[in-house]
Design a protein around this motif. Structure first.
Motif, PDB file in Angstrom:
ATOM      1  N   ARG A 137     -12.722 -50.326  15.379  1.00  0.00           N
ATOM      2  CA  ARG A 137     -13.063 -51.405  14.450  1.00  0.00           C
ATOM      3  C   ARG A 137     -11.908 -52.392  14.464  1.00  0.00           C
ATOM      4  NH1 ARG A 137     -13.738 -49.206   9.141  1.00  0.00           N
ATOM      5  NH2 ARG A 137     -11.963 -50.343   8.342  1.00  0.00           N
ATOM      6  N   LEU A 138     -12.188 -53.634  14.801  1.00  0.00           N
ATOM      7  CA  LEU A 138     -11.175 -54.672  14.919  1.00  0.00           C
ATOM      8  C   LEU A 138     -11.229 -55.589  13.706  1.00  0.00           C
ATOM      9  CD1 LEU A 138     -11.939 -53.712  17.863  1.00  0.00           C
ATOM     10  CD2 LEU A 138     -11.169 -55.940  18.614  1.00  0.00           C
ATOM     11  N   GLU A 139     -10.042 -55.945  13.208  1.00  0.00           N
ATOM     12  CA  GLU A 139      -9.926 -56.872  12.082  1.00  0.00           C
ATOM     13  C   GLU A 139      -8.833 -57.881  12.398  1.00  0.00           C
ATOM     14  OE1 GLU A 139      -8.870 -54.381   8.803  1.00  0.00           O
ATOM     15  OE2 GLU A 139     -10.835 -53.414   8.708  1.00  0.00           O
ATOM     16  N   ALA A 140      -9.100 -59.146  12.096  1.00  0.00           N
ATOM     17  CA  ALA A 140      -8.056 -60.158  12.258  1.00  0.00           C
ATOM     18  C   ALA A 140      -6.903 -59.805  11.327  1.00  0.00           C
ATOM     19  CB  ALA A 140      -8.605 -61.542  11.935  1.00  0.00           C
ATOM     20  N   ASP A 141      -5.686 -59.988  11.840  1.00  0.00           N
ATOM     21  CA  ASP A 141      -4.476 -59.685  11.071  1.00  0.00           C
ATOM     22  C   ASP A 141      -3.485 -60.809  11.366  1.00  0.00           C
ATOM     23  OD1 ASP A 141      -2.605 -58.333   9.524  1.00  0.00           O
ATOM     24  OD2 ASP A 141      -1.925 -57.089  11.200  1.00  0.00           O
ATOM     25  N   GLY A 142      -3.564 -61.890  10.573  1.00  0.00           N
ATOM     26  CA  GLY A 142      -2.776 -63.084  10.887  1.00  0.00           C
ATOM     27  C   GLY A 142      -3.258 -63.634  12.215  1.00  0.00           C
ATOM     28  N   ASP A 143      -2.334 -63.844  13.150  1.00  0.00           N
ATOM     29  CA  ASP A 143      -2.715 -64.307  14.490  1.00  0.00           C
ATOM     30  C   ASP A 143      -3.086 -63.150  15.402  1.00  0.00           C
ATOM     31  OD1 ASP A 143      -2.249 -66.933  13.805  1.00  0.00           O
ATOM     32  OD2 ASP A 143      -0.180 -66.926  14.555  1.00  0.00           O
ATOM     33  N   GLY A 144      -2.882 -61.923  14.948  1.00  0.00           N
ATOM     34  CA  GLY A 144      -3.115 -60.750  15.780  1.00  0.00           C
ATOM     35  C   GLY A 144      -4.346 -59.974  15.356  1.00  0.00           C
ATOM     36  N   THR A 145      -4.335 -58.684  15.702  1.00  0.00           N
ATOM     37  CA  THR A 145      -5.491 -57.822  15.445  1.00  0.00           C
ATOM     38  C   THR A 145      -5.025 -56.454  14.968  1.00  0.00           C
ATOM     39  OG1 THR A 145      -6.671 -58.916  17.250  1.00  0.00           O
ATOM     40  CG2 THR A 145      -7.577 -56.833  16.474  1.00  0.00           C
ATOM     41  N   ARG A 146      -5.699 -55.977  13.949  1.00  0.00           N
ATOM     42  CA  ARG A 146      -5.530 -54.602  13.474  1.00  0.00           C
ATOM     43  C   ARG A 146      -6.740 -53.828  13.985  1.00  0.00           C
ATOM     44  NH1 ARG A 146      -7.186 -52.783   7.864  1.00  0.00           N
ATOM     45  NH2 ARG A 146      -6.407 -50.671   7.736  1.00  0.00           N
ATOM     46  N   VAL A 147      -6.484 -52.697  14.639  1.00  0.00           N
ATOM     47  CA  VAL A 147      -7.558 -51.893  15.207  1.00  0.00           C
ATOM     48  C   VAL A 147      -7.544 -50.526  14.546  1.00  0.00           C
ATOM     49  CG1 VAL A 147      -8.483 -50.834  17.302  1.00  0.00           C
ATOM     50  CG2 VAL A 147      -7.389 -53.079  17.438  1.00  0.00           C
ATOM     51  N   LEU A 148      -8.688 -50.136  13.999  1.00  0.00           N
ATOM     52  CA  LEU A 148      -8.846 -48.801  13.439  1.00  0.00           C
ATOM     53  C   LEU A 148      -9.603 -47.978  14.484  1.00  0.00           C
ATOM     54  CD1 LEU A 148      -9.829 -49.838   9.836  1.00  0.00           C
ATOM     55  CD2 LEU A 148      -7.577 -49.157  10.688  1.00  0.00           C
ATOM     56  N   PHE A 149      -8.940 -46.958  14.994  1.00  0.00           N
ATOM     57  CA  PHE A 149      -9.480 -46.111  16.047  1.00  0.00           C
ATOM     58  C   PHE A 149      -9.793 -44.738  15.474  1.00  0.00           C
ATOM     59  CE2 PHE A 149      -8.412 -42.559  18.832  1.00  0.00           C
ATOM     60  CZ  PHE A 149      -9.317 -42.744  19.859  1.00  0.00           C
ATOM     61  N   GLU A 150     -10.905 -44.166  15.914  1.00  0.00           N
ATOM     62  CA  GLU A 150     -11.234 -42.790  15.526  1.00  0.00           C
ATOM     63  C   GLU A 150     -11.950 -42.103  16.677  1.00  0.00           C
ATOM     64  OE1 GLU A 150     -12.584 -41.483  11.484  1.00  0.00           O
ATOM     65  OE2 GLU A 150     -14.450 -41.128  12.582  1.00  0.00           O
ATOM     66  N   HIS A 151     -11.528 -40.875  16.965  1.00  0.00           N
ATOM     67  CA  HIS A 151     -12.227 -39.994  17.901  1.00  0.00           C
ATOM     68  C   HIS A 151     -12.551 -38.748  17.097  1.00  0.00           C
ATOM     69  CE1 HIS A 151     -12.377 -38.129  22.215  1.00  0.00           C
ATOM     70  NE2 HIS A 151     -13.446 -37.837  21.497  1.00  0.00           N
ATOM     71  N   SER A 152     -13.825 -38.538  16.790  1.00  0.00           N
ATOM     72  CA  SER A 152     -14.223 -37.501  15.838  1.00  0.00           C
ATOM     73  C   SER A 152     -15.164 -36.472  16.446  1.00  0.00           C
ATOM     74  CB  SER A 152     -14.894 -38.155  14.624  1.00  0.00           C
ATOM     75  OG  SER A 152     -16.057 -38.847  15.036  1.00  0.00           O
ATOM     76  N   GLY A 153     -15.237 -35.326  15.763  1.00  0.00           N
ATOM     77  CA  GLY A 153     -16.183 -34.282  16.129  1.00  0.00           C
ATOM     78  C   GLY A 153     -15.585 -33.114  16.892  1.00  0.00           C
ATOM     79  N   PHE A 154     -14.269 -32.977  16.898  1.00  0.00           N
ATOM     80  CA  PHE A 154     -13.618 -31.884  17.637  1.00  0.00           C
ATOM     81  C   PHE A 154     -13.827 -30.553  16.923  1.00  0.00           C
ATOM     82  CE2 PHE A 154     -11.276 -35.593  19.029  1.00  0.00           C
ATOM     83  CZ  PHE A 154     -11.167 -35.373  20.396  1.00  0.00           C
ATOM     84  N   LYS A 155     -14.241 -29.548  17.697  1.00  0.00           N
ATOM     85  CA  LYS A 155     -14.387 -28.189  17.179  1.00  0.00           C
ATOM     86  C   LYS A 155     -13.318 -27.277  17.764  1.00  0.00           C
ATOM     87  CE  LYS A 155     -19.291 -28.932  16.715  1.00  0.00           C
ATOM     88  NZ  LYS A 155     -20.449 -29.053  17.541  1.00  0.00           N
ATOM     89  N   GLU A 156     -12.806 -27.623  18.928  1.00  0.00           N
ATOM     90  CA  GLU A 156     -11.809 -26.810  19.628  1.00  0.00           C
ATOM     91  C   GLU A 156     -10.413 -27.417  19.427  1.00  0.00           C
ATOM     92  OE1 GLU A 156     -12.335 -24.075  21.570  1.00  0.00           O
ATOM     93  OE2 GLU A 156     -14.494 -24.095  21.187  1.00  0.00           O
TER      94      GLU A 156
END
Length: 140
Positions: free
Chosen positions: A94-113
């Motif tokens: 998920r990308l969000e503008a952050d001033g002149d840059g970008t804030r990125v929220l990353f998630e890798h979900s569903g791990f069982k092992e």
């Protein structure tokens, strides 16, 4: 059974449009991730081809994916499946503008092992470091 997720907040000096291209362009993805046949459209099935790494005693593998969400330039989600359901997870950005840059929220979900969870955490740390380098020298 509880599942685990890798979550990271990444900040880049580049605009959301530039970061989006690095996340959704086949050539850019190959620079910082793996060779692929990605297309930025919902329903597209694609693969990442992870080469072997003898130093880590890791054989190569194919990651099977499907684009679940593609809302430029802010949301990307795809499946991340290895083997016959051995690893069946989801990756989202998920990308969000952050001033002149970008804030990125990353998630890798569903791990069982635990081993897959820890290995992926290490892998994403390396790949996101490569992403930073790719963003400094973006593809046209």
């Amino acid at each position: 059974m509880t599942t685990k997720a890798i979550r990271r907040e990444l900040k880049f000096t580049q605009s959301p449009a530039v970061v989006w291209r690095a996340l959704t362009t086949r050539e850019a993805l190959a620079d910082w991730m793996y060779p692929n046949d990605f297309e930025p459209r919902v329903g597209h099935r694609f693969t990442f081809r992870v080469p072997p790494d003898p130093r880590a005693n890791m054989q190569g593998l194919v990651v099977h994916c499907e684009v679940l969400k593609c809302a430029p330039p802010s949301e990307l989600e795809f499946t991340w499946v290895v083997g016959e359901g051995w690893l069946d997870t989801r990756v989202s950005y998920r990308l969000e503008a952050d001033g002149d840059g970008t804030r990125v929220l990353f998630e890798h979900s569903g791990f069982k092992e635990d081993s897959a969870f820890h290995g992926a955490g290490y892998g994403w740390k390396m790949m996101h470091g490569k992403l930073s380098k790719t963003l400094r020298n973006p593809h046209p």
